[in-house]
Motif scaffolding. Structure first.
Motif, mmCIF file in Angstrom:
data_model
loop_
_atom_site.group_PDB
_atom_site.id
_atom_site.type_symbol
_atom_site.label_atom_id
_atom_site.label_comp_id
_atom_site.label_asym_id
_atom_site.label_seq_id
_atom_site.Cartn_x
_atom_site.Cartn_y
_atom_site.Cartn_z
ATOM 1 N N ARG A 1 2.971 -5.793 -2.316
ATOM 2 C CA ARG A 1 1.519 -5.819 -2.483
ATOM 3 C C ARG A 1 0.951 -4.417 -2.629
ATOM 4 O O ARG A 1 1.207 -3.557 -1.813
ATOM 5 C CB ARG A 1 0.883 -6.499 -1.265
ATOM 6 C CG ARG A 1 -0.471 -7.064 -1.556
ATOM 7 C CD ARG A 1 -1.105 -7.721 -0.352
ATOM 8 N NE ARG A 1 -2.507 -7.394 -0.366
ATOM 9 C CZ ARG A 1 -3.032 -6.324 0.209
ATOM 10 N NH1 ARG A 1 -2.275 -5.499 0.894
ATOM 11 N NH2 ARG A 1 -4.319 -6.074 0.112
ATOM 12 N N ASN A 2 0.228 -4.232 -3.711
ATOM 13 C CA ASN A 2 -0.404 -2.926 -3.964
ATOM 14 C C ASN A 2 0.585 -1.774 -3.807
ATOM 15 O O ASN A 2 0.419 -0.914 -2.952
ATOM 16 C CB ASN A 2 -1.627 -2.740 -3.039
ATOM 17 C CG ASN A 2 -2.323 -1.406 -3.273
ATOM 18 O OD1 ASN A 2 -2.343 -0.902 -4.402
ATOM 19 N ND2 ASN A 2 -2.862 -0.823 -2.216
ATOM 20 N N ASP B 1 0.818 -1.221 0.000
ATOM 21 C CA ASP B 1 0.000 0.000 0.000
ATOM 22 C C ASP B 1 0.848 1.266 0.000
ATOM 23 O O ASP B 1 0.640 2.165 0.816
ATOM 24 C CB ASP B 1 -0.942 -0.005 1.221
ATOM 25 C CG ASP B 1 -1.798 -1.264 1.269
ATOM 26 O OD1 ASP B 1 -2.472 -1.546 0.277
ATOM 27 O OD2 ASP B 1 -1.755 -1.976 2.286
ATOM 28 N N SER B 2 1.795 1.310 -0.901
ATOM 29 C CA SER B 2 2.719 2.445 -0.927
ATOM 30 C C SER B 2 3.023 2.905 -2.346
ATOM 31 O O SER B 2 2.751 2.194 -3.313
ATOM 32 C CB SER B 2 4.032 2.058 -0.241
ATOM 33 O OG SER B 2 3.813 1.786 1.122
ATOM 34 N N GLN C 1 -0.975 -7.085 -7.145
ATOM 35 C CA GLN C 1 -1.418 -5.721 -7.473
ATOM 36 C C GLN C 1 -0.262 -4.749 -7.675
ATOM 37 O O GLN C 1 -0.248 -3.653 -7.096
ATOM 38 C CB GLN C 1 -2.332 -5.180 -6.374
ATOM 39 C CG GLN C 1 -3.697 -5.819 -6.326
ATOM 40 C CD GLN C 1 -4.472 -5.291 -5.139
ATOM 41 O OE1 GLN C 1 -4.424 -5.864 -4.058
ATOM 42 N NE2 GLN C 1 -5.160 -4.198 -5.326
HETATM 43 C C1 LIG Z 1 -3.452 0.536 -2.422
HETATM 44 O O1 LIG Z 1 -2.540 1.490 -1.915
HETATM 45 C C2 LIG Z 1 -3.022 2.829 -1.939
HETATM 46 C C3 LIG Z 1 -1.899 3.718 -1.444
HETATM 47 O O2 LIG Z 1 -0.795 3.655 -2.338
HETATM 48 C C4 LIG Z 1 -4.251 2.950 -1.074
HETATM 49 O O3 LIG Z 1 -4.754 4.262 -1.127
HETATM 50 C C5 LIG Z 1 -5.319 1.963 -1.540
HETATM 51 O O4 LIG Z 1 -6.402 1.986 -0.660
HETATM 52 C C6 LIG Z 1 -4.736 0.556 -1.595
HETATM 53 N N1 LIG Z 1 -5.699 -0.341 -2.222
HETATM 54 C C7 LIG Z 1 -6.045 -1.521 -1.675
HETATM 55 C C8 LIG Z 1 -7.015 -2.325 -2.465
HETATM 56 O O5 LIG Z 1 -5.614 -1.913 -0.613
#
Ligand SMILES: *[C@@H]1O[C@H](CO)[C@@H](O)[C@H](O)[C@H]1NC(C)=O
Ligand SMILES: *[C@@H]1O[C@H](CO)[C@@H](O)[C@H](O)[C@H]1NC(C)=O
Length: 244
Positions: A119-120, A96-97, A144
């Motif tokens: 991941r993501n 998430d970064s 992702q």
């Molecule tokens: C993926 O990461 C972004 C930040 O880079 C975040 O805003 C988003 O919610 C994340 N998406 C998921 C599906 O976790």
């Protein structure tokens, strides 16, 4: 009774001393946190938006051990491998970064990187496989993260130590003709929710220990030399929309 109290106090003191030895003082490691119940020593770095702050934390903890690193909800340039030279980081998870690149330079051989989870994450320069050419990861799990093609750089950079590869929702559309041919220990390969159209025997090593292949929800698969491929697999999960 008094003796027991003394013993407990002593033990508590020693625990404090040893855990301090493994983890630097929390203030030095900010904005990251260190946890250690002996092994592994884990650094958790969340919500980092300042590259300098992360660099300072790693500089402050230069003499301390680090086995596992988790980075989440962050936006920065890269993980400063140049400041992690002395450590045996066997596990790295980034999720998430947003980053320019995963690392600023290839991890050092002594980093012993074994397990990589991405991941993501959004990488401005894409996944640069050559960053992994100096280490021998066993497990790479990617979910992702856009990887349109597994090309020559992957084939040249990823060593035969790799036993498990996951590419989940990576928008992957094609593989190099010899993509996984050097991976003589790859036994688990998952490539689900992608756009692969062609899969060939030549892409894998011969012989191949592959015993798990998952291409769930790939829109269309064409196996050339399919008999050879099937012969080499013990388990195949195929919920394909369309086969052959
Ligand atoms: C993926 O990461 C972004 C930040 O880079 C975040 O805003 C988003 O919610 C994340 N998406 C998921 C599906 O976790
Ligand atoms: C890293 O591992 C090597 C060998 O496994 C060991 O000799 C060395 O002390 C370790 N370094 C750290 C910082 O834990």
């Amino acid at each position: 009774m008094k003796k027991l109290f003394l013993l407990t106090a002593l033990l508590a003191f020693f625990t404090l001393v040893t855990s301090q030895k493994k983890c630097p003082l929390p203030k030095l490691l900010e904005p990251c946190k260190c946890t250690s119940d002996d092994y592994p020593v884990l650094y958790v770095c969340n919500n980092i938006i300042d590259q300098d702050a992360l660099n300072t934390a790693f500089r402050n903890s230069y003499d301390y051990p680090l086995d596992a690193l988790s980075l989440r909800y962050s936006s920065l340039l890269y993980l400063p491998i140049s400041l992690l030279k002395t450590k045996n980081i066997s596990f790295i998870a980034i999720s998430d970064s947003t980053m320019a690149s995963i690392f600023d330079e290839p991890p050092h051989r002594q980093n012993k990187l074994e397990n990589v989870i991405l991941r993501n994450i959004s990488l401005q320069r894409g996944v640069d496989w050559s960053l992994f050419s100096s280490v021998s990861p066993k497990i790479i799990q990617i979910e992702q993260v856009a990887i349109k093609r597994i090309g020559l750089v992957f084939t040249q950079s990823i060593r035969s130590s790799l036993t498990q590869l996951t590419l989940l929702k990576t928008k992957t559309a094609s593989f190099n003709e010899k993509a996984f041919s050097k991976l003589t220990n790859l036994h688990h390969f998952e490539c689900s929710y992608n756009r692969i159209k062609v899969l060939k025997r030549s892409m894998f090593s011969d012989p191949s220990p592959l015993n798990y292949l998952d291409f769930t929800q790939v829109s269309f698969i064409f196996f050339s030399d399919c008999l050879l491929l099937f012969a080499m697999l013990d388990i195949i999960r195929y919920d394909f929309f369309f086969m052959f």
